[in-house]
Design an enzyme around this catalytic site. Structure first.
Site, mmCIF file in Angstrom:
data_model
loop_
_atom_site.group_PDB
_atom_site.id
_atom_site.type_symbol
_atom_site.label_atom_id
_atom_site.label_comp_id
_atom_site.label_asym_id
_atom_site.label_seq_id
_atom_site.Cartn_x
_atom_site.Cartn_y
_atom_site.Cartn_z
ATOM 1 N N ASP A 120 0.549 -0.833 -0.104
ATOM 2 C CA ASP A 120 0.141 -0.078 -0.213
ATOM 3 C C ASP A 120 0.632 1.302 -0.115
ATOM 4 O O ASP A 120 1.482 1.308 1.548
ATOM 5 C CB ASP A 120 -0.756 0.541 0.928
ATOM 6 N N LYS A 137 2.351 11.349 -3.361
ATOM 7 C CA LYS A 137 2.090 10.286 -3.936
ATOM 8 C C LYS A 137 0.564 11.388 -4.656
ATOM 9 O O LYS A 137 0.277 11.225 -5.680
ATOM 10 C CB LYS A 137 0.996 9.536 -3.119
ATOM 11 N N GLU A 155 -6.959 0.892 -4.357
ATOM 12 C CA GLU A 155 -7.378 0.703 -3.556
ATOM 13 C C GLU A 155 -8.724 0.042 -2.269
ATOM 14 O O GLU A 155 -8.303 -0.860 -1.528
ATOM 15 C CB GLU A 155 -6.870 1.606 -1.977
ATOM 16 N N ASP A 164 -13.291 5.660 1.461
ATOM 17 C CA ASP A 164 -11.908 5.474 1.751
ATOM 18 C C ASP A 164 -11.233 6.854 1.381
ATOM 19 O O ASP A 164 -11.203 7.137 0.689
ATOM 20 C CB ASP A 164 -10.472 4.857 0.800
HETATM 21 N N1 LIG Z 1 -7.089 9.328 15.132
HETATM 22 C C1 LIG Z 1 -7.003 10.088 14.002
HETATM 23 N N2 LIG Z 1 -7.840 11.496 13.537
HETATM 24 C C2 LIG Z 1 -8.035 12.061 12.392
HETATM 25 N N3 LIG Z 1 -6.642 11.812 11.598
HETATM 26 C C3 LIG Z 1 -6.182 11.026 11.272
HETATM 27 C C4 LIG Z 1 -6.048 9.847 12.984
HETATM 28 N N4 LIG Z 1 -4.917 8.930 12.156
HETATM 29 C C5 LIG Z 1 -4.378 9.069 11.141
HETATM 30 N N5 LIG Z 1 -5.300 10.375 10.930
HETATM 31 C C6 LIG Z 1 -5.179 11.113 9.762
HETATM 32 O O1 LIG Z 1 -4.781 10.206 8.121
HETATM 33 C C7 LIG Z 1 -4.154 10.511 7.527
HETATM 34 C C8 LIG Z 1 -3.452 9.080 6.648
HETATM 35 O O2 LIG Z 1 -4.359 7.932 6.627
HETATM 36 P P1 LIG Z 1 -3.803 6.946 5.588
HETATM 37 O O3 LIG Z 1 -2.527 6.075 6.201
HETATM 38 O O4 LIG Z 1 -4.564 5.750 5.538
HETATM 39 O O5 LIG Z 1 -3.579 7.111 4.633
HETATM 40 P P2 LIG Z 1 -2.748 7.058 3.102
HETATM 41 O O6 LIG Z 1 -3.123 5.718 2.774
HETATM 42 O O7 LIG Z 1 -1.698 7.626 3.287
HETATM 43 O O8 LIG Z 1 -3.294 8.146 2.211
HETATM 44 P P3 LIG Z 1 -3.727 7.597 0.838
HETATM 45 O O9 LIG Z 1 -4.854 6.425 0.827
HETATM 46 O O10 LIG Z 1 -4.667 9.019 0.128
HETATM 47 O O11 LIG Z 1 -2.772 7.530 -0.431
HETATM 48 C C9 LIG Z 1 -3.511 11.468 7.748
HETATM 49 O O12 LIG Z 1 -3.591 12.622 7.121
HETATM 50 C C10 LIG Z 1 -3.286 11.763 9.270
HETATM 51 O O13 LIG Z 1 -3.600 12.556 9.875
HETATM 52 MG MG LIG Z 2 -4.330 4.614 2.028
#
Ligand SMILES: Nc1ncnc2c1ncn2[C@@H]1O[C@H](COP(=O)(O)OP(=O)(O)OP(=O)(O)O)[C@@H](O)[C@H]1O
Ligand SMILES: [Mg+2]
Lengths: 190, 633
Positions: B26, B88, B187, B209
């Site tokens: 991922d 990304k 995803e 998502d």
């Molecule tokens: N407890 C929380 N409350 C609010 N937001 C959160 C919390 N934990 C994580 N996040 C937010 O979730 C986001 C990251 O999520 P995730 O890891 O699913 O994204 P990603 O997979 O990297 O991004 P994408 O799927 O968009 O490419 C960040 O913006 C983070 O601040």
């Molecule tokens: Mg993601």
């Protein structure tokens, strides 16, 4: 589809969509059955099944899956199915030359389109959509009996009418579902 | 045993396939993960601290070292101009898109070739593909360490709403990192796979998502192991990052910053993100920004945060509504909603989603990990066989430019992939021998409102009167959602040469150069591995010899003993050397100079063994010294 001796996937043959999905040719298609046949074939032929196979097998699987998708999409949609059945019978209803065929139909379509544009409230808008939807349903019922009776002229006329209605409904859907404008970001973090 | 392999002419077998593990990756905006599935049980691969997430952050040290993950993120405040995050968001993007994102990118962007963007890091200007490749390399390494075997194949997830350019860029990044992409999986589809297999569910499901940078929503039909995507939609620049920006802007205003430096902006973003994440559980809090020699304190409550981000959440709901319409369904038809992505932890998001679908969303698999788990399952399915099947769709319509810049759609969005469309073109002038074909992706009417994918020049059209030539152009989207185009002149039957001009993305020469650089990189990696192996070998030999000396030292005359001890001292010194040849040389020398000792020990071994011990013991004893390795007691 597979070599009887060595089991490798063979090239996708040029066969009609009904044969490909193992369904009787006709306007009445059982959609649940269509799904079943389509899934069963994709299970065997989809590129995901050939990820580690030879380049030739992968190319054949890609062609099979592509053809299956086209067949499925064509037979699933009642309008495309009608157009396709006519095509199999050597009749082209939706070609450019036929669009001005029926002046009363054109006038009616214009009228409905204007009604959609002029709708002042969501409920007025919905009323136009509902009327078109009901009309489309009548087309489908009419098509079923026309194709069953091999009445190509009637099937052609209904298909043309249905084409216009479907276009109108698509437009209505697009307008209703259009996302709001994208968020404005302030420039403090330039 | 295979004696002879027969292949189709012109086809070569793919090497070493069965040996290498295939993983699921991922590659997220904020966080990335790698997972591996065996026997239908996917697991996230963690580091020694048990951390699964690898922050998608890359730091470029002044001395050329590249650091990925938490340590890179920790450098954000010390060396903000050498750290890249959220790359990304720029995958497959052109300068035009970046203008639209202006102000939301925490790094400096400059124009590159072909309308591409580059990121300025000190003296280097890097493409998003190269930066992404670093993250993939780190994940590959983690997988290899965890699985203790080489990893060269992966299923990589991309937002369902990624267009062709972004998908191609992702594939290029994988190639640079030395990974063969088995499949790009969307995803939300991957998430559904992880959920569906877990629960054996049937029926219609929505996947919502909301991650760091992107929003995706998909409607799927689950039917006896088939995961059929009915419709998908989203926004490639809407996610947690945007919430952070809104909060950071407010903090900066409160701090009285009108023209913040990049360091101050990053500090504000960091505080904003902490505030946002804390407010998921807490009602209010205070945050301190301590940067540029000045401290400021900022109070924020959950209600205030929610008011700030409501328009963005409403937008996701509007997109979800459209996707439901696209699937010709009503929200009430949806049996369950699966939440994916860190931002779905926010109570406001849960409330809005529950209100839209009229059902409490499912979030029992960790929303951070579910996508990687699904990718791992798919990697196993592709390499090891499986009874499940993913049937995905193309998220965006494909069209061609016609007169006046109007788009003619040739493949509608939400069409199942793979799909192909053939269209005939003809000339409009006598003797015309070339023609420009412009392929765009998007839902808008005009070419310049859509994303330009490629411009193809069909050349060498035979000179005929206008309208006589017939050129059949086939547009094909494969199971990865990537477009290929082929053209054929039908009147003469001649295959046409197609000149491919990607409107965005890497020019083939760029890719070539990067691959070469990566190869040098890879060679350096191999060198390092060989050096490590030699050291391990040398250490093992010296230890073995030491214990042999202790056990059977009495077999040696004093002068012989000195020879052996010299060899031992030599190899122990060589272990510290960075030159593999020196170490190898000493290993050989040690072997040669202590041979007689090994032989004498063997003799003693046989004699002891013969003194009334079973034959199999004897054989075992014989085996050990035969490998040239004095047996340790
Ligand atoms: N407890 C929380 N409350 C609010 N937001 C959160 C919390 N934990 C994580 N996040 C937010 O979730 C986001 C990251 O999520 P995730 O890891 O699913 O994204 P990603 O997979 O990297 O991004 P994408 O799927 O968009 O490419 C960040 O913006 C983070 O601040
Ligand atoms: Mg993601």
């Amino acid at each position: 589809m597979f070599c009887p001796t060595c089991g490798v996937v063979l090239p996708s043959a040029a066969i009609d969509h009904f044969v490909r999905l193992d369904l009787a040719r006709g306007y009445d298609v059982d959609l649940a059955e269509l799904d079943r046949r389509y899934f069963a074939q994709q299970r065997q032929l989809h590129p995901d099944r050939f990820a580690t196979k030879s380049a030739t097998e992968r190319a054949h699987s890609l062609a099979h899956a592509t053809d299956l998708n086209r067949a499925y999409e064509t037979l699933k949609d009642p309008l495309r199915r009608a157009v396709y059945l006519l095509e199999l019978a050597g009749i082209d209803v939706t070609g450019e030359t036929k669009t001005s065929a029926d002046p009363t139909l054109l006038a009616e379509v214009m009228e409905r389109r204007e009604a959609l544009d002029d709708a002042a409230s969501p409920s007025e808008f919905a009323a136009v959509v509902d009327a078109a939807e009901a009309d489309a349903e009548r087309c489908r019922a009419g098509l079923a009996s026309a194709f069953a009776a091999a009445d190509w002229a009637r099937a052609g006329a209904l298909t043309l009418r249905y084409t216009y209605l479907a276009r109108l409904l698509d437009e209505a859907r697009a307008r209703r579902g259009r996302p709001t404008s994208s968020p404005a970001f302030a420039a403090a973090l330039k | 045993m295979v004696l002879l392999e027969i292949h189709e002419p012109g086809e070569t077998p793919r090497p070493h396939e069965a040996d290498d593990a295939a993983v699921g990756i991922d590659l997220g905006t904020t966080n990335s993960l790698v997972a591996y599935s065996h026997a239908g049980k996917p697991e996230v691969l963690r580091n020694i601290h048990g951390e699964g997430l690898v922050p998608s952050v890359v730091a470029y040290d002044r001395d050329g070292e590249v650091i990925v993950g938490y340590p890179a993120r920790d450098r954000m405040l010390d060396a903000p101009d050498r750290v890249v995050s959220s790359i990304k968001r720029l995958m497959g993007r052109g300068l035009e898109d970046v203008k639209a994102l202006a102000g939301t990118l925490p790094f400096a962007v400059e124009p590159g070739a072909q309308g591409m963007v580059r990121i300025r890091i000190g003296e280097r200007a890097l493409t998003p593909v190269e930066i992404s490749a670093e993250i993939l390399r780190a994940l590959k390494k983690r997988a290899e360490t965890g699985l203790e075997q080489p990893v060269t194949r992966a299923v990589i997830t991309v937002p369902a709403y990624f267009d062709d350019a972004a998908r191609t860029a992702t594939r290029d990044a994988a190639r640079l990192a030395g990974l063969q992409v088995l499949r790009l999986v969307n995803e939300p589809t991957a998430a559904a796979l992880a959920y569906g297999l877990d629960k054996g569910s049937e029926g219609l499901y929505a996947i919502y998502d909301l991650g760091g940078g992107t929003f995706d929503v998909s409607i799927l039909k689950l039917d006896k192991g088939v995961f059929q995507v009915l419709a998908t939609g989203g926004h490639t620049a809407l996610g947690g990052d945007d919430f952070d920006h809104l909060i950071a802007e407010q903090f900066l205003v409160e701090r009285g910053e009108t023209n913040p430096s990049i360091g101050t902006a990053k500090a504000a973003l960091r505080a904003a993100r902490e505030a946002k994440e804390t407010l998921t559980a807490a009602d209010a809090g205070r945050w301190i920004i301590d940067v540029a020699g000045r401290k400021s304190v900022h109070a924020l409550g959950r209600a205030e945060l929610e008011a700030m981000i409501t328009p963005l959440i409403e937008e996701t709901v509007a997109i979800a509504r459209r996707v439901i319409e696209d699937a010709r369904l009503a929200a009430a038809d949806i049996k369950g909603v699966v939440l994916v992505g860190g931002s779905t932890r926010m109570p406001l998001v849960r409330r809005k989603v529950a209100a839209l679908f009229g059902t409490e969303p499912l979030a029992d698999i960790d929303p951070d990990e579910v996508v990687a788990l699904g990718a791992a399952l798919q990697a196993e399915a592709l390499t090891g066989g499986s009874s499940t099947l993913l049937l995905d769709v193309t998220p965006l319509s494909l069209g061609l430019e016609t007169m006046g810049g109007v788009v003619e759609r040739v493949i509608e969005r939400n069409t199942p992939i793979p799909v192909a469309h053939a269209q005939d073109f003809t000339t409009y002038q006598d003797g015309q021998n070339a023609m420009l074909i412009h392929v765009v992706q998007g839902e808008r009417e005009m070419v310049d409102q859509c994303r330009s994918l490629a411009k193809f020049v069909l050349c060498d059209i035979p000179p005929l009167v206008a309208g006589a030539a017939r050129i059949k152009v086939t547009f094909a989207i494969d199971a990865d959602g990537i477009l290929t185009v082929a053209a054929r002149e039908e009147t003469t039957g001649a295959e046409q040469r197609i000149e491919v001009k990607p409107s965005y993305g890497l020019a083939p020469e760029d890719m070539e150069a990067m691959l070469k650089a990566a190869m040098v990189h890879a060679r350096a990696d191999v060198e390092l591995r060989l050096l490590t192996e030699s050291r391990v070998e040398a250490r093992r030999a010296s230890l073995a010899l030491r214990s042999a000396l202790q056990a059977d030292g009495d077999l040696l005359a004093p002068i012989e003993r000195r020879t052996v001890e010299n060899a031992l001292a030599g190899i122990e010194r060589a272990i510290g050397s960075a030159d593999r040849d020196i170490i190898e040389g000493w290993i050989e020398k040690l072997d040669a100079e202590t041979m007689f000792f090994a032989e004498r020990r063997m003799d003693r071994g046989i004699r002891t063994a013969l003194a009334g011990v079973a034959i199999d013991r004897l054989e075992r004893n014989l085996e050990t010294p035969a490998r040239g390795e004095p047996a340790a007691e």
